[in-house]
Design a protein around this motif. Structure first.
Motif, PDB file in Angstrom:
ATOM      1  N   ILE A 197       0.878  -1.069  -0.074  1.00 38.34           N
ATOM      2  CA  ILE A 197       0.012  -0.022   0.075  1.00 38.34           C
ATOM      3  C   ILE A 197       0.853   1.116  -0.017  1.00 38.34           C
ATOM      4  O   ILE A 197       0.649   2.274  -0.490  1.00 38.34           O
ATOM      5  CB  ILE A 197      -0.979   0.092   1.270  1.00 38.34           C
ATOM      6  CG1 ILE A 197      -1.955  -1.104   1.211  1.00 38.34           C
ATOM      7  CG2 ILE A 197      -1.921   1.525   1.290  1.00 38.34           C
ATOM      8  CD1 ILE A 197      -2.822  -1.274   2.443  1.00 38.34           C
ATOM      9  N   PHE A 253       2.803   1.622  -3.585  1.00 39.75           N
ATOM     10  CA  PHE A 253       2.081   2.015  -4.785  1.00 39.75           C
ATOM     11  C   PHE A 253       0.546   2.607  -4.580  1.00 39.75           C
ATOM     12  O   PHE A 253       0.031   3.288  -5.355  1.00 39.75           O
ATOM     13  CB  PHE A 253       1.654   0.482  -5.437  1.00 39.75           C
ATOM     14  CG  PHE A 253       2.607  -0.363  -5.917  1.00 39.75           C
ATOM     15  CD1 PHE A 253       3.357   0.235  -6.893  1.00 39.75           C
ATOM     16  CD2 PHE A 253       2.940  -1.274  -5.174  1.00 39.75           C
ATOM     17  CE1 PHE A 253       4.682  -0.667  -7.291  1.00 39.75           C
ATOM     18  CE2 PHE A 253       4.112  -2.089  -5.697  1.00 39.75           C
ATOM     19  CZ  PHE A 253       4.849  -1.582  -6.800  1.00 39.75           C
ATOM     20  N   ARG A 254       0.337   2.872  -3.557  1.00 41.32           N
ATOM     21  CA  ARG A 254      -1.060   3.727  -3.075  1.00 41.32           C
ATOM     22  C   ARG A 254      -0.834   5.189  -2.392  1.00 41.32           C
ATOM     23  O   ARG A 254      -1.593   5.849  -2.171  1.00 41.32           O
ATOM     24  CB  ARG A 254      -1.830   2.884  -2.585  1.00 41.32           C
ATOM     25  CG  ARG A 254      -2.565   1.878  -3.177  1.00 41.32           C
ATOM     26  CD  ARG A 254      -3.684   2.099  -4.056  1.00 41.32           C
ATOM     27  NE  ARG A 254      -4.147   1.213  -4.833  1.00 41.32           N
ATOM     28  CZ  ARG A 254      -3.587   0.481  -5.828  1.00 41.32           C
ATOM     29  NH1 ARG A 254      -2.413   0.991  -6.403  1.00 41.32           N
ATOM     30  NH2 ARG A 254      -3.945  -0.545  -6.153  1.00 41.32           N
ATOM     31  N   HIS A 255       0.443   5.055  -1.663  1.00 40.68           N
ATOM     32  CA  HIS A 255       0.670   6.396  -1.006  1.00 40.68           C
ATOM     33  C   HIS A 255       1.745   7.377  -1.493  1.00 40.68           C
ATOM     34  O   HIS A 255       2.457   7.027  -2.273  1.00 40.68           O
ATOM     35  CB  HIS A 255       1.562   5.986   0.512  1.00 40.68           C
ATOM     36  CG  HIS A 255       1.405   7.039   1.534  1.00 40.68           C
ATOM     37  ND1 HIS A 255       2.146   8.021   1.675  1.00 40.68           N
ATOM     38  CD2 HIS A 255       0.644   7.171   2.411  1.00 40.68           C
ATOM     39  CE1 HIS A 255       1.880   8.637   2.503  1.00 40.68           C
ATOM     40  NE2 HIS A 255       0.720   8.289   3.301  1.00 40.68           N
ATOM     41  N   PRO A 256       1.274   8.648  -1.471  1.00 45.93           N
ATOM     42  CA  PRO A 256       2.080   9.590  -2.328  1.00 45.93           C
ATOM     43  C   PRO A 256       3.572   9.550  -1.898  1.00 45.93           C
ATOM     44  O   PRO A 256       4.467   9.742  -2.870  1.00 45.93           O
ATOM     45  CB  PRO A 256       1.733  10.912  -1.841  1.00 45.93           C
ATOM     46  CG  PRO A 256       0.193  10.543  -1.280  1.00 45.93           C
ATOM     47  CD  PRO A 256       0.247   9.083  -0.833  1.00 45.93           C
ATOM     48  N   LEU A 261       5.052   6.848  -4.056  1.00 52.23           N
ATOM     49  CA  LEU A 261       5.261   7.520  -5.183  1.00 52.23           C
ATOM     50  C   LEU A 261       6.700   8.088  -5.241  1.00 52.23           C
ATOM     51  O   LEU A 261       7.296   7.928  -6.350  1.00 52.23           O
ATOM     52  CB  LEU A 261       3.912   8.240  -5.563  1.00 52.23           C
ATOM     53  CG  LEU A 261       3.940   8.666  -7.018  1.00 52.23           C
ATOM     54  CD1 LEU A 261       3.577   7.489  -7.968  1.00 52.23           C
ATOM     55  CD2 LEU A 261       2.731   9.333  -7.227  1.00 52.23           C
ATOM     56  N   THR A 274       3.679  -2.140 -10.445  1.00 50.65           N
ATOM     57  CA  THR A 274       2.378  -2.946 -10.138  1.00 50.65           C
ATOM     58  C   THR A 274       2.020  -3.574 -11.561  1.00 50.65           C
ATOM     59  O   THR A 274       1.460  -4.634 -11.895  1.00 50.65           O
ATOM     60  CB  THR A 274       1.191  -2.058  -9.957  1.00 50.65           C
ATOM     61  OG1 THR A 274       1.329  -0.858 -10.458  1.00 50.65           O
ATOM     62  CG2 THR A 274       1.277  -1.802  -8.380  1.00 50.65           C
TER      63      THR A 274
END
Lengths: 300, 516
Positions: free
Chosen positions: A164, A167-170, A173, A300
């Motif tokens: 998470i 791939f999902r948290h700024p 990134l 991903t």
């Protein structure tokens, strides 16, 4: 010859693969941030040693765990300081950390425990095994899944959290961006060094956990150089798993299985020396396979 | 339009005002007291040769580097731009020459990177996609938000960079050599976007060394040379020669004296040559002619050069040099047959950057007399050759033993040119000979190539610089998607015809579309 694959083997796979998984997840963060970290081995060794020291001093396994994480994180910060701040060669500094870890833990063991080679005291209580209610009563499954240390269960949770985060948290990134092109990331106002330090700290914490699993969970003892190359196997797991948390989980399981099988086969018909090589042979084979495969972009 | 900007400027303070900017890098002075004034809503071109200080000046405005001295005021207010973030905060964003994009991430992730929309603490993919779509519609800059950046065309990459600047709320856009990677048609598309931005009241600062496009798109011009401003011009009141003179400090001739010579025997023959990135290339280069290859970067030109040089294995077809089949021959065998190579990447394939100038001049001929005797190098002969070539090719180096990496780009290229052209090989492959070097060195390199052609060599010229291809070549081939899709005599070539071919549009279809 007794059956090699049985429930006990799977249970021991779970125990043995956890240190590799945790170290590999740690290395995954630095690798994603563009730092090739060969110091996983040394960071783990610090974790193992100070885990035992913590238990020895306080009698509390959880304080031992905390000290393991803290010590490995401090070492990771030293590594990060030279690599990020002084832009030193990460491989050379990583090797230096590994050598330092081996020397310092061996020497300090003599100072604190007054022994050489290894330290074991049957009175020291390591991390308790956690019995999961209900599941532990299910035959087979209960035997494999239940009765591990808290670190083992934490490791599985961390795989999900790492996914998470990446791939999902700024900030995840940002971490991937810094690793791919630090200049571009910097030009967008991302603090490259800050992100790299974060990756190094995460790596240190996870290596500390990995080290604690080795020294205060399965058995409570410290042996000189007890990580025995697991940090390097973790590096291969990162490559094989393309620095992706779920794939790293799979790769680590493979190596854990090799460890468990090698323990199981000891005392059998095959000479112990050869059996003990199993995890390392598996690593080399995987490494060759990874290298021969065309490089893919790892996302991903 | 220009009168409107003129009126505004008399009342409002300039949107950007830089005064007395000084920047040193170690010993070199990159900027020496530069002033720049940009009015709100105009397109302002910064022109100059490589190394004139254009990019440095803009990097200061964009917060990437800090000036040693000087003041910056935005809209009349003095400011300190300490970082990229503070530049963004002041509404300044830069679109770099080398795109600052992350190829493994999606368009939406790239657009929002560093300023991500979040939902419950996590990256909000839907909002990011919506941002791409909304901004794209507003400025007519459509890019697929879900695509991975690695899969985008160069034009898309640039559009994404501009979108990102707008996403960051940029009022002042700095474009660093934006057309260098585009076909003439794509460049026209970019100019439409710039006009759109201007209508929206945005200010564009446009770095370029291409005078035609500066004249086409800009409202005013600042010319830099050696870290000084040598001219501030209103575009409608100037001409290309005037700007060129300010850039170089003397008259520049973009046209070459090219005597008509009937080409001789073929020195290079490729028949149905195939290889990675190249499909069925069939063409000849004859003695006394320069054949240019035009094309947007990445359409197989580099691979074609490597196939001819023997650096890539061909999969089918034949290559003949001076009539000899060298399809299977090694690089050195090809060189012996009569082939010289000025490679595209001079630091990677043309030079040993850590080696001395003298060693670099020696490479490739080191095992032949008189430089090598009885299997040993003749250091005296080598030193003599080095001194001679340094002189005749005007290579500016402290001494022959200096490292090649200490030379400027132009002088490094002179080393390659000197080594490759000195031995009068009948066939010369020249790739991107003037990329990244200043006008004086470019002119020199082009003249040397032309000289060899006049002396009887056949030259295959691969260049991304269209005006270079047009002015030097006798014939021009256009590559698209690995194929040679057209041939034009240089006399009939212009940027429009070549540009269409470079975009993969053949003549017949263009005529059809014109009538439609």
């Amino acid at each position: 010859m007794p059956a090699i694959f049985d429930v006990a083997l799977l249970a021991s796979t779970i125990r043995l693969f956890t240190p590799i998984l945790l170290a590999a997840l740690g290395g995954m963060f630095t690798s994603r941030a563009g730092i090739f970290n060969v110091a996983l081995e040394g960071m783990m060794l610090f974790g193992s040693f100070f885990g035992v020291v913590g238990v020895f001093w306080t009698g509390s396994a959880y304080i031992g765990l905390a000290l393991a994480v803290l010590s490995a994180t401090i070492v990771a910060l030293i590594f990060g300081f030279f690599v990020i701040q002084f832009k030193g060669d990460a491989t050379i500094i990583g090797l230096a950390i590994n050598i330092l870890a081996l020397g310092l833990t061996t020497y300090t063991m003599r100072l604190i425990f007054g022994v050489t080679g290894g330290y074991y005291d049957p009175n020291l209580q390591g991390l308790p095994n956690i019995t999961i209610p209900i599941i532990s009563d299910i035959p087979l499954l209960g035997q494999v899944v239940s009765g591990h240390s808290i670190i083992v269960y934490a490791a599985f949770v961390i795989v999900g959290l790492a996914y998470i985060f990446l791939f999902r948290h700024p900030v995840g990134l940002h971490l991937r961006a810094v690793g791919e092109n630090p200049q571009a990331a910097g030009s967008l106002g991302i603090h490259v060094k800050r992100v790299q330090y974060l990756s190094v700290i995460l790596c240190g914490m996870l290596c500390g956990l990995a080290g604690a699993q080795l020294s205060i969970s399965i058995v409570t003892q410290f042996v000189e150089g007890m990580t025995a190359g697991r940090g390097f196997i973790a590096l291969v797991a990162i490559m094989f798993g393309q620095a992706h948390p779920v794939k790293i989980l799979g790769a680590s399981l493979l190596f854990g299985l090799a460890y468990a099988a090698s323990l199981r086969l000891q005392g059998g018909a095959i000479p112990t020396q050869f059996v003990a090589m199993l995890p390392y042979v598996a690593t080399i084979l995987v490494l060759i396979g990874t290298r021969l495969r065309p490089r893919q972009s790892s996302t991903t | 339009m220009s009168s409107v900007t003129g009126q505004e400027s008399s009342n409002a303070p300039p949107v950007v005002e830089m005064r007395g900017i000084v920047k040193r890098f170690n010993q070199t002075v990159a900027l020496n007291g530069v002033d720049l004034t940009v009015k709100r809503g105009e397109v302002h071109a910064i022109v100059g040769e490589n190394g004139a200080g254009k990019s440095t000046l803009m990097h200061i405005l964009a917060g990437l580097i800090h000036p040693d001295r000087g003041q910056i005021a935005l809209n009349g207010q003095p400011v300190t731009i300490s970082s990229v973030e503070s530049a963004y905060a002041h509404g300044i964003a830069m679109v770099h020459q080398h795109f600052m994009l992350l190829s493994s991430l999606s368009v939406a992730e790239n657009l929002t990177l560093g300023k991500e929309p979040t939902r419950r603490g996590l990256f909000d993919r839907i909002a990011a996609a919506q941002a791409v779509i909304n901004l794209g519609q507003r400025y007519n800059l459509v890019v697929n938000h879900a695509a991975k950046v690695a899969d985008l065309s160069v034009g898309d990459l640039q559009r994404l960079e501009i979108l990102r600047a707008l996403y960051r709320g940029a009022e002042i856009l700095i474009l660093d050599e934006p057309t260098g990677v585009l076909t003439p048609q794509e460049a026209q598309g970019l100019f439409r976007v710039i006009r759109e931005l201007k209508r929206d009241g945005k200010t564009t600062i446009f770095i370029s060394h291409k005078l035609e496009e500066v004249l086409e798109i800009s409202d005013s011009i600042t010319v830099l040379r050696d870290g000084h401003v040598t001219g501030t011009l209103v575009t409608s009141q100037t001409t290309a020669p005037e700007i060129a003179r300010m850039m170089v400090g003397r008259e520049v001739f973009l046209k070459f004296d090219k005597p008509q010579i009937t080409p001789g025997k073929p020195v290079l023959e490729c028949v149905e040559l195939c290889g990675p990135g190249v499909q069925q290339a069939t063409f000849q280069v004859r003695a006394n002619e320069i054949v240019g290859i035009a094309g947007v970067a990445g359409n197989g030109q580099s691979e074609l050069a490597d196939l001819i040089a023997g650096l890539l294995p061909s999969t089918a077809g034949t290559v003949k040099i001076c009539g000899q089949d060298v399809t299977q021959a090694s690089v050195s065998a090809r060189r012996i047959t009569g082939f010289a190579n000025v490679p595209e990447d001079r630091y990677k394939h043309g030079l040993a950057a850590q080696g001395s100038v003298s060693d670099n001049l020696l490479m490739g001929v080191h095992d032949k007399p008189p430089l090598s005797r009885h299997g040993l190098l003749d250091l005296k002969a080598i030193a003599n050759r080095a001194v001679e070539l340094i002189k005749s090719f005007s290579i500016k180096t402290e001494k022959p033993a200096s490292r090649a990496s200490t030379l400027s780009g132009g002088n490094a290229q002179r080393i390659v040119i000197a080594r490759e052209l000195a031995d009068n090989k009948p066939f010369i492959l020249v790739a991107q000979p003037t990329r990244g070097i200043d006008i004086a060195a470019s002119e020199f390199v082009r003249e040397e190539i032309l000289k060899r052609r006049n002396d009887g060599a056949g030259v295959l010229l691969i260049s991304a610089d269209l005006s270079e291809v047009i002015s030097l070549s006798d014939r021009i081939l256009v590559m698209y998607d690995g194929r040679i899709i057209g041939e034009l005599p240089a006399a009939e070539a212009d940027e429009t015809r070549l540009g269409l071919l470079m975009a993969g549009i053949r003549e017949e279809t263009t005529n059809a579309s014109k009538t439609a």
